[in-house]
Design an enzyme around this catalytic site. Structure first.
Site, mmCIF file in Angstrom:
data_model
loop_
_atom_site.group_PDB
_atom_site.id
_atom_site.type_symbol
_atom_site.label_atom_id
_atom_site.label_comp_id
_atom_site.label_asym_id
_atom_site.label_seq_id
_atom_site.Cartn_x
_atom_site.Cartn_y
_atom_site.Cartn_z
ATOM 1 N N GLU A 96 0.818 -1.206 0.000
ATOM 2 C CA GLU A 96 0.000 0.000 0.000
ATOM 3 C C GLU A 96 0.854 1.259 0.000
ATOM 4 O OE1 GLU A 96 -2.174 -0.282 3.633
ATOM 5 O OE2 GLU A 96 -0.378 -0.039 4.820
ATOM 6 N N CYS A 109 3.450 8.384 0.761
ATOM 7 C CA CYS A 109 4.049 7.494 1.757
ATOM 8 C C CYS A 109 4.198 6.116 1.122
ATOM 9 C CB CYS A 109 3.118 7.446 2.976
ATOM 10 S SG CYS A 109 3.611 6.270 4.214
ATOM 11 N N CYS A 116 6.537 -6.799 7.600
ATOM 12 C CA CYS A 116 7.719 -6.253 8.281
ATOM 13 C C CYS A 116 8.193 -7.248 9.327
ATOM 14 C CB CYS A 116 7.357 -4.928 8.957
ATOM 15 S SG CYS A 116 8.772 -4.120 9.746
ATOM 16 N N CYS A 120 6.966 -4.359 15.886
ATOM 17 C CA CYS A 120 6.680 -3.287 16.844
ATOM 18 C C CYS A 120 5.252 -3.496 17.352
ATOM 19 C CB CYS A 120 6.809 -1.915 16.183
ATOM 20 S SG CYS A 120 8.478 -1.564 15.642
ATOM 21 N N CYS A 123 2.073 -1.639 15.862
ATOM 22 C CA CYS A 123 1.975 -1.508 14.403
ATOM 23 C C CYS A 123 1.236 -2.688 13.772
ATOM 24 C CB CYS A 123 3.379 -1.395 13.822
ATOM 25 S SG CYS A 123 3.393 -1.228 12.033
ATOM 26 N N CYS A 345 -0.691 2.581 9.308
ATOM 27 C CA CYS A 345 0.263 1.653 8.698
ATOM 28 C C CYS A 345 -0.236 0.217 8.596
ATOM 29 C CB CYS A 345 1.540 1.641 9.507
ATOM 30 S SG CYS A 345 2.271 3.244 9.580
HETATM 31 N N1 SAH Z 1 9.865 0.830 9.764
HETATM 32 C C1 SAH Z 1 9.916 2.254 9.652
HETATM 33 C C2 SAH Z 1 8.843 2.853 8.756
HETATM 34 C C3 SAH Z 1 7.427 2.338 8.864
HETATM 35 S S1 SAH Z 1 6.441 2.836 10.243
HETATM 36 C C4 SAH Z 1 9.898 2.897 11.030
HETATM 37 O O1 SAH Z 1 9.763 2.170 12.014
HETATM 38 O O2 SAH Z 1 10.071 4.100 11.135
HETATM 39 C C5 SAH Z 1 6.146 4.556 10.029
HETATM 40 C C6 SAH Z 1 5.783 5.275 11.317
HETATM 41 O O3 SAH Z 1 4.442 4.971 11.740
HETATM 42 C C7 SAH Z 1 6.687 4.888 12.472
HETATM 43 O O4 SAH Z 1 7.088 6.011 13.199
HETATM 44 C C8 SAH Z 1 5.785 4.001 13.287
HETATM 45 O O5 SAH Z 1 6.241 3.935 14.589
HETATM 46 C C9 SAH Z 1 4.441 4.653 13.130
HETATM 47 N N2 SAH Z 1 3.301 3.768 13.431
HETATM 48 C C10 SAH Z 1 3.177 2.465 13.149
HETATM 49 N N3 SAH Z 1 1.992 1.975 13.588
HETATM 50 C C11 SAH Z 1 1.350 3.000 14.168
HETATM 51 C C12 SAH Z 1 0.066 3.137 14.801
HETATM 52 N N4 SAH Z 1 -0.764 2.094 14.949
HETATM 53 N N5 SAH Z 1 -0.292 4.366 15.269
HETATM 54 C C13 SAH Z 1 0.549 5.405 15.113
HETATM 55 N N6 SAH Z 1 1.751 5.348 14.546
HETATM 56 C C14 SAH Z 1 2.169 4.153 14.060
#
Ligand code: SAH
Length: 357
Positions: A96, A109, A116, A120, A123, A345
């Site tokens: 996406e 974006c 991934c 995390c 996420c 995300c």
């Molecule tokens: N792997 C990279 C890029 C992808 S995530 C990274 O970790 O930076 C892009 C951003 O969205 C990151 O800052 C991540 O922490 C944030 N993010 C992911 N899931 C989220 C959620 N459910 N709510 C808010 N921010 C989120």
């Protein structure tokens, strides 16, 4: 001939495409011309490349291919103006991209991996797991196809903040940056491109030394090692201390400000000691903070700590931000973009996983 034996031209850097044309016994400038058709005119069909002699077009059709992702869904959010694209790869994987319009700019974006591996806890992409790295062609095609939909020049900024960890797909991420920032492409300038990483210190340093000078965002989310390790397991391997040392080098080498992304999680990273630690960190290097309200991932039925996460209430976020600003820290609050179309995300692709034929 089967496509398997043809060379994919989308995703070759200008230098690589010149070399490829030499290997075909052609002059380098023919490579520049094809590059120009793809990236400036968004033309992916050899027969429409009018300044190429017919025999060369035939030769290209025999030896090469310019393939595209398939656009399978597009969702527009009237509330935020955000448009989300769902693409399918040739091996039936979903990825996406999102376009976020903001005062005078349109930010695309993009994703760098299918899923991934970092897991995390906040996420949705993490919950879905890891499938594979995207190819350079698949990364740049997210830009090409959304530019084709909206007209060349519409996309002014690119952020590598979609699915995946760009620094774990380092070579392809670098190649895509070389394509975006190339003088033939006249696409997006490097100070309008941001790579976002969960923190792979040696790759941050390699990027600093590559001469590319894109902007860098570190997903910080906590200034404390133990808390960060709980919500971002990658911190157990690459500590915050090592990452901060790496981003200091990055900032110095590239003369850019580091963005710290900070997703607000209730009772986890929104306490007084968190704001104080953030002030101390940000005062020590050229930086700004991107505060992100947490987008719930309850629809993924997560287990463990992921199931317990909640966003910090808006009043608490406001106080947190006020305290940072009082201390002269530059803060940007990202609105929950496209919440109504599940633009957080990984959410759309995850929704489609179960529908796949
Ligand atoms: N792997 C990279 C890029 C992808 S995530 C990274 O970790 O930076 C892009 C951003 O969205 C990151 O800052 C991540 O922490 C944030 N993010 C992911 N899931 C989220 C959620 N459910 N709510 C808010 N921010 C989120």
């Amino acid at each position: 001939m089967d496509n398997l034996f043809r060379t994919e031209l989308k995703g070759l850097t200008p230098g690589e495409i010149q070399k490829y044309f030499e290997s075909l016994g052609e002059r380098k400038f023919r490579g520049d011309q094809v590059f120009n058709w793809i990236y400036n005119h968004l033309v992916f069909d050899f027969d429409q490349m009018r300044n190429l002699p017919k025999p060369l077009r035939e030769k290209l059709k025999l030896n090469s291919i310019i393939s595209s992702l398939q656009l399978i869904d597009k969702q527009y959010s009237p509330k935020t103006g955000t448009t989300k694209y769902l693409f399918r790869t040739s091996d039936n994987q979903n990825i996406e991209s999102v376009i976020i319009p903001e005062k005078g700019r349109n930010t695309l974006c993009i994703s760098t991996q299918v899923g991934c591996p970092l897991d995390c806890k906040f996420c949705a992409t993490g919950v879905m797991g890891y499938k594979r790295n995207l190819t350079t062609g698949e990364i740049v095609d997210q830009y090409l196809l959304s530019a084709k939909e909206n007209g060349k020049g519409y996309i002014t900024n690119i952020v590598y903040m979609g699915m995946g960890e760009p620094l774990l797909n380092y070579e392809r991420t670098i190649s895509s940056l070389q394509i975006f920032t190339n003088e033939i492409t006249k696409g997006v300038s490097r100070n309008r491109i941001t790579i976002s990483t969960a923190g792979i210190p040696h790759k941050i340093i390699e990027l600093a030394e590559s001469g590319i000078r894109a902007k860098l965002a570190l997903s910080l989310h906590s200034c404390f090692e133990d808390i960060r390790s709980k919500i971002m397991p990658i911190n157990q391997r690459y500590s915050l201390r090592e990452n901060i040392a790496a981003v200091r080098i990055y900032s110095k080498k590239t003369k850019t400000r580091i963005t710290f992304e900070y997703t607000m999680l209730k009772n986890i990273n929104d306490r007084d000691e968190d704001v104080n630690a953030l002030i101390k960190l940000c005062s020590s290097l050229p930086s700004k903070i991107n505060v992100i309200p947490f987008n719930s991932i309850k629809h993924m039925n997560p287990s463990g700590i992921s199931a317990e996460l909640e966003s910090t209430p808006p009043e608490r976020i406001a106080l947190f931000v006020e305290k940072l600003r009082e201390n002269h820290i530059s803060v940007f609050i990202r609105e929950t973009q496209g919440d109504d179309i599940a633009a957080a995300c990984g959410q759309l692709a995850v929704k489609y996983l179960s529908l796949r034929i």
